[in-house]
Write a protein that holds these residues in place. Structure first.
Motif, short mmCIF file in Angstrom:
data_model
loop_
_atom_site.label_atom_id
_atom_site.label_comp_id
_atom_site.label_asym_id
_atom_site.label_seq_id
_atom_site.Cartn_x
_atom_site.Cartn_y
_atom_site.Cartn_z
N ASN A 116 0.67 -1.31 0.10
CA ASN A 116 -0.01 -0.02 -0.01
C ASN A 116 0.89 1.17 -0.02
O ASN A 116 0.43 2.30 -0.46
CB ASN A 116 -0.81 0.17 1.23
CG ASN A 116 -2.21 -0.92 0.98
OD1 ASN A 116 -2.46 -1.27 -0.23
ND2 ASN A 116 -3.02 -0.85 1.97
N THR A 119 6.98 -0.21 -2.88
CA THR A 119 7.33 -1.06 -4.10
C THR A 119 8.02 -2.21 -3.94
O THR A 119 9.14 -1.98 -3.11
CB THR A 119 7.63 0.01 -4.94
OG1 THR A 119 6.82 1.09 -5.05
CG2 THR A 119 7.74 -0.63 -6.54
N ALA A 125 2.76 0.74 -4.29
CA ALA A 125 2.70 2.36 -4.22
C ALA A 125 4.17 2.70 -4.28
O ALA A 125 5.05 2.20 -3.93
CB ALA A 125 1.91 2.67 -3.30
#
Length: 223
Positions: A116, A119, A125
């Motif tokens: 969330n 990466t 994200a």
């Protein structure tokens, strides 16, 4: 009636035969690339590591080895280098133990929704640092500011401490929330991240800083 010369470019049979040849060639190429890719991404074995056989995705037991990241002139980017044996949390893990620890780490990363914010291998994200080479982040190495902040002597101990108690170690760049990660889950996560760092990702992420000097000059984990 005289024969009429018809251009090959307007010949329907010509285009049918061409389409058949192109389709056949593309199918064969796709099959070959599929088998080649499977071979490239298949995880290696503990025997490969013992025998020094390089695999793009090393076995879970790679957590028992030192991992470095060196520039390859031939390939034009940095590649992981598996070095000598190195204790992980003070011991050498058997192949079965390493598999179980990595499995726990992977499940924990999914349960805590790490992607969330972070990466990993290009997925997730970009709010928080890229984790693909997090193990190699100079900030965690000996003499690095994050390892020094936690007061731990090894990379794995420092990372595990931070994951369990992130609110105790706030920095301008790292404001990770407390996710209630247990000591065992933290070990699994660190093992998972160490194995991720050993994967040959063709130089991804680009511009990764591999030395403390680079880090202090303004570089960081990934850009």
């Amino acid at each position: 009636m005289a024969n009429k010369n018809v251009s090959v470019w307007t010949s329907i049979p010509f285009w049918r035969r061409s389409a058949a040849w192109v389709t056949g060639f593309a199918t064969i190429l796709l099959i070959w690339l599929s088998f080649d890719t499977l071979g490239q991404i298949s995880m290696g074995t503990a025997a490969d590591l013992k025998n020094g056989v390089d695999k793009r995705v090393p076995a879970a037991s790679v957590i028992n080895y030192k991992i470095d990241y060196k520039y390859s002139k031939k390939r034009g980017h940095e590649v992981p280098v598996i070095g000598e044996k190195q204790p992980f949390f003070g011991k050498e893990w058997s192949e079965k133990e390493a598999d179980q620890l990595l499995h726990l780490g992977k499940l924990t990363s999914q349960a805590k929704n790490c992607m969330n914010c972070h990466t990993l291998l290009g997925n997730g994200a970009y709010f928080a640092p890229d984790l693909t080479k997090a193990w190699l982040d100079p900030a965690w190495q000996n003499g690095g500011p994050l390892q020094g902040m936690t007061g731990k002597k090894t990379v794995e101990e420092a990372m595990a401490e931070f994951l369990q108690h992130p609110s105790q170690y706030p920095t301008h760049a790292r404001m990770m929330p407390d996710l209630g990660i247990t000591a065992e889950e933290a070990k699994g996560l660190v093992a998972f991240l160490k194995q991720m760092s050993s994967i040959d990702t063709n130089g991804f992420p680009r511009g990764f800083s591999k030395t403390l000097k680079t880090f202090e000059a303004g570089g960081t984990y990934a850009h």
